[in-house]
Design an enzyme around this catalytic site. Structure first.
Site, mmCIF file in Angstrom:
data_model
loop_
_atom_site.group_PDB
_atom_site.id
_atom_site.type_symbol
_atom_site.label_atom_id
_atom_site.label_comp_id
_atom_site.label_asym_id
_atom_site.label_seq_id
_atom_site.Cartn_x
_atom_site.Cartn_y
_atom_site.Cartn_z
ATOM 1 N N GLU A 177 -50.055 19.604 -66.745
ATOM 2 C CA GLU A 177 -49.689 20.263 -65.495
ATOM 3 C C GLU A 177 -50.349 21.630 -65.313
ATOM 4 O O GLU A 177 -50.259 22.619 -66.523
ATOM 5 C CB GLU A 177 -48.457 20.500 -65.210
ATOM 6 C CG GLU A 177 -48.087 20.950 -63.874
ATOM 7 C CD GLU A 177 -46.636 20.942 -63.560
ATOM 8 O OE1 GLU A 177 -46.195 20.832 -62.291
ATOM 9 O OE2 GLU A 177 -45.839 21.246 -64.447
ATOM 10 N N GLU A 180 -35.829 20.111 -67.278
ATOM 11 C CA GLU A 180 -36.796 19.068 -67.330
ATOM 12 C C GLU A 180 -36.381 17.752 -67.295
ATOM 13 O O GLU A 180 -37.061 16.907 -66.728
ATOM 14 C CB GLU A 180 -37.221 19.416 -68.977
ATOM 15 C CG GLU A 180 -38.051 20.572 -69.165
ATOM 16 C CD GLU A 180 -38.951 21.182 -68.294
ATOM 17 O OE1 GLU A 180 -39.634 20.507 -67.607
ATOM 18 O OE2 GLU A 180 -38.898 22.367 -68.232
#
Length: 860
Positions: free
Chosen positions: A130, A301
Site C-alpha cells: 500500500e 488492522e
C-alpha cells in the site's frame, strides 16, 4: 525539460480475474525471479494491454500463444504489451516472466535485516504494497478497483518460513534443493492487500471462539513477546464478527513482526505485518502505554479485514473510508477488551485533538481529497484521513445511535462484499438504517476543509434563560476565513443537574440559533458538547466559562468535558481569541485532577507555552509554574506502584515524573538519578512504565557518563521498544557537540532507518537542538532523501525538523531550500510547518509580556 505527462488510470478494456504467480527470492543476492499467468477478461477489441510495473524487468509476455512486444514507461510505472492481432473478446491468459530486486526502501518486495540469537546478521524478504507498490513485486493492475483472486507459490530455502495471505496447500522440493510452497487461492481482493514473507520466525498460536487459527510470528527465541497480541486478536475477531454481523472470511489470521518496517502496520488480508514495537510486548520490560498501543494497532488492522479488505474504496480519494473507520472501530474493540484503559477519553486526546489542531490550519485539506497520481496518496495518510475521519464517524455514531450504526454497517458490508464502494454508498446505508439525513449532514464534514467554532452566550429575558449559538469556521490564526463555510452540526447541551445526560439535542443547520433553557435552574452551569464528541470548538462567554471552573476543580464535570474545555481554551489562545494567561490561570483549576488523559492533554498544551518561553528570559519561571502545578499529583502517586493500580495511574506517574524532571524539580531529578544507577548496576530493575521518564530526566540533567551508560542500554538491549525508548531521549543533551553527535548517530548504521526520525525528534526539544537539526537536515539532505525516498517518513522528518521554530525569519530559508531540493511527499507538511512557525511567532509576540508578568507574580 520535458513536460510531465498528466496521470491517467489504467484502461479497462482488459481486466484481471486471477493471478497465478510464482516468486523465487534470493536472500543473498537480494534479487527475485518471477513468473505469472493472469486470467483476464477482454471486454473490448484491442491489441494492447497496459498494466502497472516498476523496478521490474519483464523478459517475455504472451497472450494465450501470441507473443507480445514490451514497452516500459518508468514515469507512469506501466508496461504496455502490444500484440500482432486483436485479442479475442472473453477470457484469456496473459503469461509473463520477470526479475526484480529485493530493495532496501521498505516498499514493494524488499529485504529486512535481522540478527539471529547466535548474533548472525541475516535478511528476510517481506512486502509492503500500500498504496502503489505491488507493481514492484509483480506486473499487475495495481489499482484498488481492479480486484482479482491470487494463487501464490513461493520458492524458498528449506530452512525458511514462507507465508502469504492464505494457508499452505502443498509443499514440494525443487530440483535445485529449494522448497516450493503453494498457498490456497485468496478471495477477490485488491493488489495492495497481497503479501509474502520469507525468513526465520517463531510463533505462538491459538484459536478464537469461532475456530479461526491465529498465529503471532516473532523474532527467533521471542515467542513470549507475541502472547499479548495473540490474546488481543483472539478477543477481537469474534467481537468484530458480532459487531458487523459478518464472520471473518478467511481460515487463518497471521500477525507478524518485521524488523525493518516504515509504517506502524499493514492490514494485508490474513497476513498483517507490523513494526516490532507495534506488535511485541515483553512481559517484564514493556510499559502500560506500549501494551495499550499494541492493542489499538491490532484492533485497527483487524478492523480493516472488513473495512478496506472485504469492502474496498474505489480509489484513493476515498482512503478515509478505510482509515477513518478503522481508527474509530479500533477504540470500540479496545474498550471491549480492556475497559480499564478508559480508551474513549484517550480518543479525545489522541484523535480528536490532533485532528482539530491540524484541520485549523489554512494548509489543511478536506477528508475527501481528489487524488490523481498515486504519488499524491502519501500526502493524505495524515491526521485528517485517520483522526478527523475517526472523529466524524464517532460524531455520526453518537448522532444516529449504536443500533442504527451497526445495522447500517452490516447492510453496507453485505451489499459491497468483495467489491468497491464510494463514501456516498456508506452514507446511504446508514441513512436507510437510521432514518436520518446522513448524506446531507455528513457531506458538510467530508467535502469541505476545517470545522466550526461555536460562539455561545447566555441571555436572560423575563426570567427565562436562553443560549445564542453562532457558528463560523475556526482558523488557527484567528482570522476570518475567505469563502462561505457552513456545517450541519449535531449539538448536545447538558447542565450541572445531570452532566452525563443532554437536556437538549439539535442539528444546527444555520449560521445562528437561539435555544430556550426550559427547566434549567438558575445558577446551573451550561455546557455544549458533553463527552467532547462533536468535531468543533466552543467559545463561551466569560461568565459561562467562569461558571464551569468550579466543576473542573471538584471534578463534577466529567473527564472528557474537563479535557475538552481546556483544549478549546488553549486553541482559542493560540488563535489570539483568548490569552495564554487565561490558559495558565484555568490550568490551576486542574491541580486536583486525577485522570491521566486530562493531564496528558493539559501537559501537551502547556508544553507549547514552555516551548515559546525558550525564546524569552522567563523559561525558568515557566519551569517553576510547572513544578507547582504537577507537585500535588506527584505526591499523591509517589514513585512506587500500588497493588491493584490502574494502568492509567502508572502512565500518569510517568507523565508527572517526566514533566517535573524536565522542569528541574530537584527531588525528582535526584530520585531519577538514583533509580537509574540502581537499574544500570543491576541492583534494582527500573519499572518499565518509568523508564522513558527517568531516561529523559537523566540525559537532560546528567553528564557524559550518564549518556554513555544509556548508550550501553541501547547497544545491549534486544527489545525494540527499549531501543526506541532510548533513541527518543538521546537528543535531550545540552551542548552543541553532544547534539551534533546524536544527530550523526541517528543516521548511522547503528540505527534502523525507520527509527532515525524518533531520535532526531528528541533533539528538537530545545531551541538549540532545533537550530542544529535544521542545519543538519540541510547538510545531509541527499542521504536523508535517499533513506526515505519520497515516503511518509520523509514527511515526518521534515515536519519534526522545522515546525517548532518561533521566528518568522526562518520561513524564507525553508521555502528556498525545498524549492531547490524538492520533497514531493512532504509538500503539504512544509506548508503546514511554515504556518505553524507563523502561529508560534504571533503567539509569542502577542503574549510574551503578559506571560512574563503573570509568571513573575506567581513566583513572587
Amino acid at each position: 525539460m520535458a513536460e510531465k505527462k498528466e496521470f491517467q488510470r489504467l484502461p479497462l478494456k482488459v481486466v484481471p480475474t486471477n493471478y497465478n504467480v510464482t516468486l523465487t527470492p534470493n536472500l543473498t543476492a537480494f534479487t527475485f525471479t518471477g513468473s505469472e499467468t493472469i486470467i483476464v477478461e477482454v471486454k473490448e477489441k484491442t491489441d494492447v494491454v497496459v498494466i502497472n510495473s516498476a523496478d521490474i524487468e519483464i523478459q517475455s509476455v504472451k497472450f494465450n500463444d501470441m507473443t507480445g512486444e514490451i514497452t516500459m514507461d518508468s514515469e507512469a510505472e506501466t508496461a504496455t504489451f502490444t500484440f500482432p492481432d486483436m485479442l479475442p473478446i472473453g477470457q484469456g491468459s496473459l503469461s509473463l516472466v520477470f526479475t526484480g530486486s529485493l530493495n532496501d526502501k521498505m516498499k514493494g518486495f524488499y529485504r529486512s535485516k535481522y540478527t539471529t540469537p547466535a548474533g548472525e546478521e541475516r535478511h528476510a524478504a517481506v512486502t509492503q504494497f500500500e498504496s502503489t507498490d505491488a507493481r514492484r513485486a509483480l506486473p499487475c493492475w495495481d489499482e484498488p478497483a481492479c480486484k482479482a483472486t491470487f494463487d501464490v507459490t513461493l520458492v524458498v530455502p528449506k530452512d525458511k518460513v514462507a507465508l502469504s495471505n492464505m494457508p499452505v496447500v502443498s509443499e514440494s522440493e525443487t530440483e535445485s534443493g529449494l522448497r516450493s510452497v503453494t498457498f490456497a487461492r485468496t478471495p477477490i481482493m485488491s493488489t495492495y492487500l497481497l503479501a509474502f514473507v520469507v525468513g526465520e520466525f517463531d510463533y505462538v498460536e491459538g484459536k478464537d471462539s469461532d475456530g479461526v487459527l491465529i498465529r503471532v510470528y516473532t523474532p527467533l527465541g521471542k515467542t513470549e513477546q507475541g502472547t499479548f497480541a495473540l490474546e488481543v486478536a483472539k478477543k477481537t475477531l469474534p467481537f468484530y464478527k458480532d459487531y458487523f454481523g459478518i464472520a471473518y472470511p478467511l481460515p487463518k489470521m497471521d500477525l507478524i513482526a518485521i524488523a525493518d518496517f516504515a509504517a506502524g502496520a499493514m492490514e494485508n488480508w490474513g497476513l498483517v505485518t507490523y513494526r516490532e514495537t507495534c506488535l511485541l510486548v515483553d512481559p517484564e520490560n514493556s510499559s502500560s502505554s506500549s501494551k495499550q498501543y499494541v492493542a489499538l494497532v491490532v484492533g485497527h488492522e483487524l478492523a480493516h479485514q472488513w473495512f478496506g479488505n472485504l469492502v474496498t474504496m474505489e480509489w484513493w480519494t476515498h482512503l478515509w473510508l478505510n482509515e477513518g473507520f478503522a481508527s474509530f472501530i479500533e477504540y470500540l474493540c479496545v474498550d471491549h477488551c480492556f475497559p480499564e484503559f478508559d480508551i474513549w477519553t484517550q480518543f479525545v486526546n489522541q484523535d480528536l485533538a490532533q485532528a482539530l489542531k491540524l484541520d485549523a490550519l489554512n494548509n489543511s485539506h478536506p477528508i475527501e481529497v481528489p487524488v490523481g497520481h498515486p504519488a499524491e496518496v502519501d500526502e493524505i495518510f495524515d491526521a485528517i484521513s485517520y483522526c478527523k475521519g475517526a472523529s466524524v464517524i464517532r460524531m455520526l455514531h453518537s448522532w444516529i445511535g449504536d443500533e442504527a450504526f451497526r445495522k447500517g454497517l452490516n447492510q453496507y458490508l453485505n451489499k459491497f462484499a468483495y467489491k468497491n464502494a464510494f463514501t456516498e454508498d456508506l452514507w446511504d446505508s446508514l441513512a436507510e438504517a437510521s432514518g436520518k439525513p446522513v448524506r446531507e449532514v455528513l457531506s458538510t464534514w467530508t467535502s469541505q476543509m476545517g470545522f466550526p467554532v461555536l460562539q455561545v452566550s447566555e441571555t436572560l429575558e423575563g426570567g427565562q434563560r436562553a443560549l445564542t449559538i453562532t457558528q463560523s469556521k475556526f482558523c488557527a490564526d484567528g482570522k476570518s476565513p475567505e469563502g462561505d463555510f457552513q456545517w450541519m452540526v449535531p449539538i448536545d447541551i447538558t447542565c450541572s443537574t445531570d452532566p452525563l445526560k443532554p437536556f437538549y439535542t439539535t442539528v444546527l443547520s444555520s449560521k445562528s440559533s437561539t435555544v430556550s433553557l426550559d427547566g434549567v435552574k438558575a445558577g446551573d452551569w451550561i455546557k455544549l458538547n458533553p463527552g467532547t464528541i462533536g468535531v468543533y470548538r466552543v467559545q463561551y462567554s466569560s461568565a459561562m466559562l467562569d461558571s464551569l471552573i468550579p466543576a473542573v476543580s471538584n471534578m463534577s464535570l466529567p473527564a472528557r468535558d474537563r479535557l475538552g474545555l481546556q483544549n478549546d481554551l488553549f486553541a482559542l489562545a493560540r488563535a489570539g481569541l483568548s490569552s495564554s494567561v487565561d490558559v495558565l490561570k484555568v490550568a490551576e483549576a486542574y491541580k486536583s485532577e486525577s485522570n491521566y488523559t486530562v493531564w496528558s492533554d493539559l501537559a501537551s498544551n502547556l508544553s507549547t507555552i514552555s516551548l515559546l518561553t525558550q525564546y524569552t528570559d522567563c523559561s525558568p519561571l515557566m519551569d517553576s509554574y510547572n513544578i507547582k502545578l504537577f507537585s500535588d499529583v506527584a505526591a499523591r502517586l509517589g514513585w512506587e506502584k500500588k497493588e491493584g493500580e490502574s494502568p492509567l495511574d502508572s502512565m500518569l506517574r510517568a507523565l508527572v515524573v517526566s514533566k517535573l524532571g524536565h522542569s528541574g524539580h530537584n527531588d525528582t531529578m535526584q530520585e531519577a538519578m538514583s533509580r537509574f544507577e540502581q537499574h544500570i548496576s543491576g541492583e534494582k530493575s527500573l519499572d518499565a512504565d518509568l523508564r522513558s521518564a527517568v531516561y529523559g530526566t537523566v540525559i537532560k540533567k546528567g553528564d557524559k557518563s550518564h549518556f554513555d551508560k544509556l548508550m550501553k542500554v541501547y547497544e545491549t538491549s534486544e527489545l525494540s521498544e527499549e531501543k526506541v525508548r532510548v533513541l527518543r531521549v538521546l537528543g535531550y543533551v545540552k551542548d552543541e557537540e553532544q547534539i551534533t553527535n546524536v544527530l550523526q548517530f541517528a543516521i548511522s548504521d547503528k540505527v534502523r532507518t525507520q527509527d532515525a526520525v524518533s531520535c532526531i525528534a528528541g533533539v528538537t526539544s530545545s531551541a538549540l537542538g532545533r537550530q542544529l537539526t535544521w542545519k543538519f537536515v540541510q547538510a545531509n539532505w541527499p542521504k536523508l532523501s535517499a533513506m526515505y525516498d519520497g515516503g511518509f517518513l520523509q514527511a515526518s522528518l521534515v515536519k519534526i525538523s522545522i515546525q517548532n521554530f518561533a521566528d518568522r525569519s526562518v520561513i524564507p530559508e525553508i521555502k528556498d531550500f525545498f524549492e531547490k531540493n524538492p520533497a514531493p511527499a512532504a509538500n503539504r507538511v512544509i506548508q503546514q510547518s511554515c504556518e505553524n512557525i507563523e502561529l508560534n511567532a504571533a503567539m509569542l509576540e502577542r503574549d510574551r509580556e503578559a506571560i512574563k508578568a503573570y509568571l513573575t507574580e506567581m513566583n513572587s
